[in-house]
Design a protein around this motif. Sequence first.
Motif, PDB file in Angstrom:
ATOM      1  N   GLU A 143       1.009  -1.262  -0.048  1.00 20.17           N
ATOM      2  CA  GLU A 143       0.028  -0.017  -0.257  1.00 20.17           C
ATOM      3  C   GLU A 143       0.909   1.326   0.008  1.00 20.17           C
ATOM      4  N   ALA A 144       1.940   1.132   0.913  1.00 21.94           N
ATOM      5  CA  ALA A 144       2.716   2.294   0.932  1.00 21.94           C
ATOM      6  C   ALA A 144       3.480   2.246  -0.672  1.00 21.94           C
ATOM      7  N   ALA A 145       3.802   1.387  -1.178  1.00 23.65           N
ATOM      8  CA  ALA A 145       4.344   1.362  -2.555  1.00 23.65           C
ATOM      9  C   ALA A 145       3.626   2.158  -3.259  1.00 23.65           C
ATOM     10  N   VAL A 146       2.256   1.828  -3.640  1.00 28.69           N
ATOM     11  CA  VAL A 146       1.075   2.521  -4.404  1.00 28.69           C
ATOM     12  C   VAL A 146       1.063   4.102  -4.195  1.00 28.69           C
ATOM     13  N   LYS A 147       1.149   4.208  -2.866  1.00 26.97           N
ATOM     14  CA  LYS A 147       1.248   5.882  -2.373  1.00 26.97           C
ATOM     15  C   LYS A 147       2.191   6.446  -2.838  1.00 26.97           C
ATOM     16  N   GLU A 148       3.537   5.709  -2.942  1.00 25.10           N
ATOM     17  CA  GLU A 148       4.846   6.231  -3.324  1.00 25.10           C
ATOM     18  C   GLU A 148       4.428   6.705  -4.832  1.00 25.10           C
ATOM     19  N   GLU A 149       3.806   5.761  -5.401  1.00 24.56           N
ATOM     20  CA  GLU A 149       3.724   6.082  -7.044  1.00 24.56           C
ATOM     21  C   GLU A 149       2.980   7.271  -7.416  1.00 24.56           C
ATOM     22  N   HIS A 150       2.001   7.661  -6.398  1.00 19.78           N
ATOM     23  CA  HIS A 150       1.196   8.635  -6.474  1.00 19.78           C
ATOM     24  C   HIS A 150       1.759   9.817  -6.510  1.00 19.78           C
ATOM     25  N   LYS A 151       2.813  10.033  -6.016  1.00 16.40           N
ATOM     26  CA  LYS A 151       3.674  11.082  -5.749  1.00 16.40           C
ATOM     27  C   LYS A 151       4.011  11.616  -7.307  1.00 16.40           C
TER      28      LYS A 151
END
Lengths: 163, 466
Positions: A143-151
């Motif tokens: 989930e953290a990785a997906v949020k990272e992509e959102h940046k």
Amino acid sequence: MAAETGTPTTLTLKSNDDELFSVAESAAILSVTIRNMVEDGCAGGVIPLDNVDGKTLASVITYMNGISAIPADEEKKKSYRDKFLSDKDFETLADMVLAANYLNMSCLMDAVSAKIAQVMEKKSVGWVRRKFGIENDYTPEEEAAVKEEHKWTFEGVETDDDN
Amino acid sequence: MDTLLCDELVQEIFNRLPPPSTPAVSLVCKRWRRLLRSSTTSLSLHFPPPYNPTTITSFSTFLTHHPYLSSLSLAGGAAEDPLIAAASSCPNLRRLRFWGTPITPSSLHTLSGYCIHLSSIAISISRPLSFNNWLPYFTSLKSLSIFITNSYTETNHNNNSEVKDSIFDHMGLSLESLSLCGILPGDYELSFLWNNCKKIKKLQFKSCESVGDYSSFSSFLKSLKDLQELELRTCRSIVDVILLKLAETCVSMESLLIYDGGSREGLLQFINRSKCRLKRLDVRLPLDLNNAHMLALSENLNFSGLACLRLQSCCLVTGEGLRSLGRTIANGLDELSLINCDVVERESGLLTSLGQILKRLRKLDLSYNHTLLDKELVSMLASCNNLVELKLRGCNRLTKTTLSSLVRSCKQLQFLDIMYCSRIEVEAVEWFLLNSPPLRRLEVEQSKLSEGAVKRASSKFIEIVS
């Protein structure tokens, strides 16, 4: 087709919970699925619609009647669709998208998908999961990785060359 | 229910989400993330530093998960690495914009190997300029937009005369749209473009002080058989050269835009001599456009088919010129803009006679004429019965009187902009919404919408833009 006789032909549709509905053939053939049956001559008796329940079918028929009463004016049809969907809750919309897909009614399909998108737009991820009955299958790391992509997703408006 | 909705239905819904909320969908679950990625065809990304193998790999991986990506806009790159990483991960790209550091020719060459289908590129490049070692390799390219960034270094000046002839110098590129920003005197390398682009339909110059090599440029203009659209923004020193050349040779141009920097004499000669049958003329030339140009436009019969005339801040134009031009183009003119043109406020009765002459007008824009009065506009509107679109943004003196005349005279009006019209009040807006049957969009401040107005707009499906 018996349309030439002067009296409008009526079809009988049956929902998967055994409710019967009468609808004018001219309105019902908005559904490509039903139109094919009519053209193949297998719409004589009761047409069973195994994937649509009575409540949803009633709504769809209201829509069929309403939209087919409007002459060829895309603006007015759009207005009707907006109004028709304006008071539907999320569950009804979800049932209708399935029904529209099963009945192959592209105009209703488009309008309902757009309406669902419009409702989802303002909601949290948690709300969407609840409404769609989805379990979160991400690990916290994923989930953290997906949020990272959102940046990376750039929310600024693209600069146009004008002015 | 998730399992009930098949992939296609979920994607139908994703396709209708507005872009800012789309990424959040991938947080819902893995299936949705996969569905979102495979239905995404266009992305605007921002990839900030640090650039190291780890960040670049995860960026590339992210992009490779979008197999159908065809349009990518990348911003904030302080180095070329993100661009190259992106390109190598997206073989299907058709359209690429990169807002960041200038790209070197060798990187562009690499890029052309990765993305062979690119048809539209917008990039910055730096001096010394070169094109022949990358541009010909983009074989599908139709549209090129170049921003030339850095200033001159001494070495460039010394190299001016040495534009080497290579096998690519006369090869014919298939570019149809070319946009150039920041050309300086001495950019002779541009002659590569001038020699090889014969199929240009749309040509744009922005903040250019020169066209580089004038002789190849003038043969370029002469050879353009298909030029339809020309835009010159803040290009005072090259406007003359371009217009005079086009006046001699060009017959195909339909649309001309000149903003902020023209030449009185050059423009007049172009208007007198041009053989183009212009359909659209859009000028913002406070100091250069005057009455003589208006009269000349009305005398050259090639311009009699003008369908759209837009004048912004053209304060030297008078009513005499506008009336005379109006009479010539009355039959074809569909759209008229007189934005911030003080003749509109200065000459009483001008709008009335324009209204009487231009009976076919469907779109009218009188925005930012701050002292325009009701009675002037109302007597014009009385003749404009075919108006579909009207913009009055920032006309501070207009009141409810204008709105009631719109209801009376313009029964086909669908779009109205009354943003920043401070004397049109809440009650007038509500009255107008209640009385204007075919309206489809109204632009007005949120604070001017009463409850009744909002209700009416939603029941009549009138879009409100605030």
